[in-house]
Enzyme design. Sequence first.
Site, PDB file in Angstrom:
ATOM      1  CD  GLU A  55      48.644  88.706  29.354  1.00 21.91           C
ATOM      2  OE1 GLU A  55      48.676  88.974  30.586  1.00 21.91           O
ATOM      3  OE2 GLU A  55      48.542  89.573  28.468  1.00 21.91           O
ATOM      4  CG  ASN A  56      47.965  80.611  33.837  1.00 27.22           C
ATOM      5  OD1 ASN A  56      48.544  79.527  33.846  1.00 27.22           O
ATOM      6  ND2 ASN A  56      47.315  81.067  34.894  1.00 27.22           N
TER       7      ASN A  56
END
Length: 489
Positions: free
Chosen positions: A380-381
């Site tokens: 996740e980013n």
Amino acid sequence: MTAAQRKSSFPSDFLWGGATAANQLEGAYLEGGKGLTTVDLLPTGPERMKIAMGALSSFEPSPEHFYPSHEAIDFYHRYKEDIALFAEMGFKCFRMSIAWSRIFPNGDEATPNEAGLQFYDDVFDELLKYNIEPVVTICHFDIPVHLVKTYGGWKNRVMVELYEKYATTLFKRYKNKVKYWMTFNEINMLLHLPFIGAGMVFEAGEDKNKILYQAAHHELVASALAVKACHEIIPEAKIGCMLAAGAVYPYTSNPDDVWRAMELDRENFFFIDVQSKGYYPGYTKRFFRDHGIEIKMEAQDEQLLRENTVDYIGFSYYSSRCISTDPEILSQMTEGNAFPSVENPYLKASEWGWPIDPKGLRITCNQLYDRYNKPLFIVENGLGAVDTLEGEEIHDQYRIDYLRGHFAEMAEALEDGVEILGYTSWGPIDLVSAGTGEMKKRYGYIYVDRNNDGTGSLRRIKKDSFHFYKKVIESNGSEFTPTASDSSH
């Protein structure tokens, strides 16, 4: 370093893709035999965060509230259209979660729900049709409500056995379709958002610390049992853990600030230390002694943890944090994310107050790889922002700039010798925000015509970042030009 020189940074088999969670995009919250899940009780508005932290007053949705997960972006009915768009961008993988309550509607049935199992079969088949590798989170912030109401969620040891049965059911069913698994999403969020993280509701006067760490032990044992089952049922598969990561910086070089930053890092690392190294670290044992916490363990728990460690470290990275021990500075802490932080004067912030710190991604990658010496997976980013629809276009240059900076630092981490399996940006298609329940906080490369109140056509529209990310994947990460500040040392 030039873009041409960067070509060798990303391995040829690097897994570029996007990441989602069932409860934030599927909708169809009671279709196909699905049971009610914890996130189905999280409304929009001021009550949302109170409930997320364990102050639930009812186990049924209230007609007075709007619950965004109930329809979300209707991926349940539109997954073929959405996966075709992911394929157009060139995704090598797609991180998604399975809704526990689609497989076991109450969580404790003797047999699974065939309609739920078939839905995920269909989704996996659609992904594999385009050679997109599914990366599956077994439990991503949603627990069947029946398990909370009947057993108290992860407070109760019975959850270990129920989770093991659920995970084993998935491994047996999808062993020929899924090679990458994760046991729990952001397992450390159990300490910060206990209802979301572990289905826990607190009564007045309860010793929260004791309850939280006992629940953590239950999840850690369940994770080890899932690793064991996965390795037995799908020997060629990889199964990892998942941390809500982001280095904590001391506000000054005052040793007290440095020590406090280390303590906050360790508060999160504790979970991954156990899942990756197989034992409780000394600093946690001291914390337990100092706070009068005694973990109830069964005879085989320590051996289970020791013998069933994860294959890789999955983590989310949105921002770094900053901490001080000066009361005056602490009085100005921001609550941008679930993790409060002192404002870092060297960083700009997003519209939601999250510091934007690409270099922090490189620091975090090195920190985790130095600590665990296992492959990392950035799962996740991304940048949550308000996007403006102009005709049929969304010009989200701010998101492209954010991504470009983070890709540059990810390339540097690879050059540092860090082993990274892949990168799945959060919310490749706009979905419901886990924290606020909003739709206007958008992360996607694909715009979804839906508003905070649930109105909108749900039409999908490609943003400028869609085309940018497509080029990044086509060039295996070399098709971006870092700015001077991105690549400075």
